[in-house]
Design a protein around this motif. Structure first.
Motif, PDB file in Angstrom:
ATOM      1  N   UNK A  54      18.744  -4.422  82.098  1.00 42.48           N
ATOM      2  CA  UNK A  54      17.886  -5.174  83.007  1.00 42.48           C
ATOM      3  C   UNK A  54      16.681  -4.310  83.412  1.00 42.48           C
ATOM      4  N   UNK A  55      15.513  -4.893  83.438  1.00 47.72           N
ATOM      5  CA  UNK A  55      14.335  -4.116  83.791  1.00 47.72           C
ATOM      6  C   UNK A  55      14.361  -3.820  85.287  1.00 47.72           C
ATOM      7  N   UNK A  56      13.548  -2.818  85.690  1.00 46.15           N
ATOM      8  CA  UNK A  56      13.524  -2.430  87.099  1.00 46.15           C
ATOM      9  C   UNK A  56      12.945  -3.547  87.961  1.00 46.15           C
ATOM     10  N   UNK A  57      12.272  -4.501  87.361  1.00 47.55           N
ATOM     11  CA  UNK A  57      11.672  -5.588  88.132  1.00 47.55           C
ATOM     12  C   UNK A  57      12.645  -6.739  88.375  1.00 47.55           C
ATOM     13  N   UNK A  58      13.745  -6.759  87.645  1.00 40.12           N
ATOM     14  CA  UNK A  58      14.717  -7.829  87.829  1.00 40.12           C
ATOM     15  C   UNK A  58      15.548  -7.538  89.071  1.00 40.12           C
ATOM     16  N   UNK A  59      15.689  -8.506  89.979  1.00 41.60           N
ATOM     17  CA  UNK A  59      16.438  -8.256  91.207  1.00 41.60           C
ATOM     18  C   UNK A  59      17.929  -8.176  90.931  1.00 41.60           C
ATOM     19  N   UNK A  60      18.677  -7.531  91.836  1.00 44.42           N
ATOM     20  CA  UNK A  60      20.127  -7.477  91.640  1.00 44.42           C
ATOM     21  C   UNK A  60      20.756  -8.857  91.785  1.00 44.42           C
ATOM     22  N   UNK A  61      21.835  -9.060  91.061  1.00 41.69           N
ATOM     23  CA  UNK A  61      22.587 -10.310  91.127  1.00 41.69           C
ATOM     24  C   UNK A  61      23.834 -10.080  91.973  1.00 41.69           C
ATOM     25  N   UNK A  62      24.117 -11.030  92.860  1.00 45.82           N
ATOM     26  CA  UNK A  62      25.243 -10.916  93.770  1.00 45.82           C
ATOM     27  C   UNK A  62      26.279 -11.998  93.466  1.00 45.82           C
TER      28      UNK A  62
END
Length: 388
Positions: free
Chosen positions: A1-9
């Protein structure tokens, strides 16, 4: 995942890690802003994920209980209301609409059947006279105009997507039979008893939980003109009278109105639960909502055709059952052609597959340009079925 993709919860059963991967890829590769996806198998939740942002400024994280307007994904729960009444013997799907709504017989509509309303075959895909947004919010005015108008085509012969009028038509029959508007009927019979976080309209006290919709990117002016030039008069009426956009769906007036075709608000978890009634052959959360026979009736195909409203956009035949779209040979709701569901403008969707015992809800706030089969939804469905 790129650094721009937000974390998934959230939670995801190990068996369905492919769904989590596709959900993450939606943020990385498909322009997702904020979204959630939920999957049930056999009535048990196996995927419940959310991530991203609830606003375009990226100041509010998408939370577990973030709500969003799901546009036409609302139509599935509205169909459920009608089928509950039919299941109880209070509504005959083969009876004329005018048996329940006498004024509806005007302008040659005495032979229009309740099943024609559910399957978008009533010929009333849009009003012929200009209908403003303020008038659209007026239930009595809108339903009275629909009752008085003449069909665009011979009812029962073809489908033409009733994008906005569907909720008023089916909803008024629900009201005439039950005494309740669809929002109140759904709450009393389904969402209240089952604790499902979904409403038609949005109570003012819940507005703080609502995500902001981001409209689809505008096509170049020349391209817009070319698309508009292809639209038939009935398609123009269905899709632009009145013309609705993301900003309208966030206004207090929209949220306070009864628009059962388009202003349902909920979480992905709620969508998966509502469509889970169909997937569970009428049972969800240990409660029977519909008989198994009624669930089969919901997906009774009414005939394939090139839809009179969406035909130019789809470019292929589709089949609407009694309130939902069949997956069909193109697999809009997975590889089972008898699975069924409904998409919402911009990307959301609810899916039910009774054979697999599977339901899915997907909601998001960055709207794509399509009325159906958004690539983000398709990626999630493909991942889901790859894991079954």
């Amino acid at each position: 995942m790129s650094e721009h993709a937000p974390p998934v919860h959230g939670d995801c059963d190990a068996r369905f890690v492919a769904v989590r991967t596709a959900f993450e890829e939606n943020f990385r590769d498909r322009g997702e802003l904020g979204a959630a996806v939920s999957v049930t198998v056999g009535g048990e939740t196996v995927v419940d994920l959310w991530g991203g942002w609830a606003d375009p400024g990226r100041t509010r994280a998408w939370e577990r209980d973030t709500l969003v307007n799901v546009w036409s994904t609302t139509k599935g729960p509205v169909a459920l209301c009608a089928h509950i009444l039919a299941d109880r013997g209070l509504l005959d799907l083969d009876a004329p609409v005018a048996d329940y709504w006498p004024e509806f017989a005007a302008a040659g509509k005495e032979g229009v059947l309740v099943r024609h309303l559910l399957s978008h075959r009533a010929g009333l895909a849009g009003l012929r006279e200009p209908h403003s947004l303020a008038e659209f919010y007026d239930w009595e005015l809108t339903t009275s105009r629909l009752a008085a108008t003449e069909p665009w085509w011979e009812p029962g012969t073809r489908s033409g997507y009733h994008a906005s009028t569907y909720g008023f038509l089916v909803g008024e029959v629900v009201r005439r039979v039950s005494g309740l508007l669809p929002s109140a009927f759904l709450e009393r019979e389904v969402t209240g008893p089952l604790g499902i976080d979904f409403t038609i309209g949005l109570p003012e006290k819940e507005a703080g939980r609502a995500a902001e919709l981001v409209p689809p990117p505008a096509a170049p002016a020349g391209e817009q003109a070319a698309v508009f030039a292809q639209l038939t008069p009935v398609a123009i009426a269905a899709l632009t009278n009145p013309l609705l956009g993301a900003a309208d769906a966030m206004s207090p007036e929209w949220r306070a109105a009864e628009i059962p075709a388009a202003n349902g608000h909920g979480t992905a978890r709620a969508i998966a639960a509502l469509y889970g009634v169909f997937a569970g052959r009428g049972t969800y959360g240990g409660r029977r909502v519909l008989s198994a026979e009624a669930v089969e009736r919901v997906r009774e195909g009414q005939g394939k055709c090139l839809d009179l409203v969406l035909g130019a956009g789809f470019g292929h035949e589709t089949e609407i059952a009694l309130g939902l779209w069949l997956s069909g040979p193109r697999g809009s709701y997975g590889p089972n052609p008898r699975a069924y569901g409904h998409d919402g403008f911009g990307g959301s969707c609810g899916l039910a597959d009774p054979e697999a015992g599977v339901s899915m809800g997907y909601v998001m706030n960055r709207m794509g340009p399509r009325i159906a089969d958004d690539p983000r939804k398709t990626a999630l469905i493909d991942a889901l079925y790859s894991a079954l």
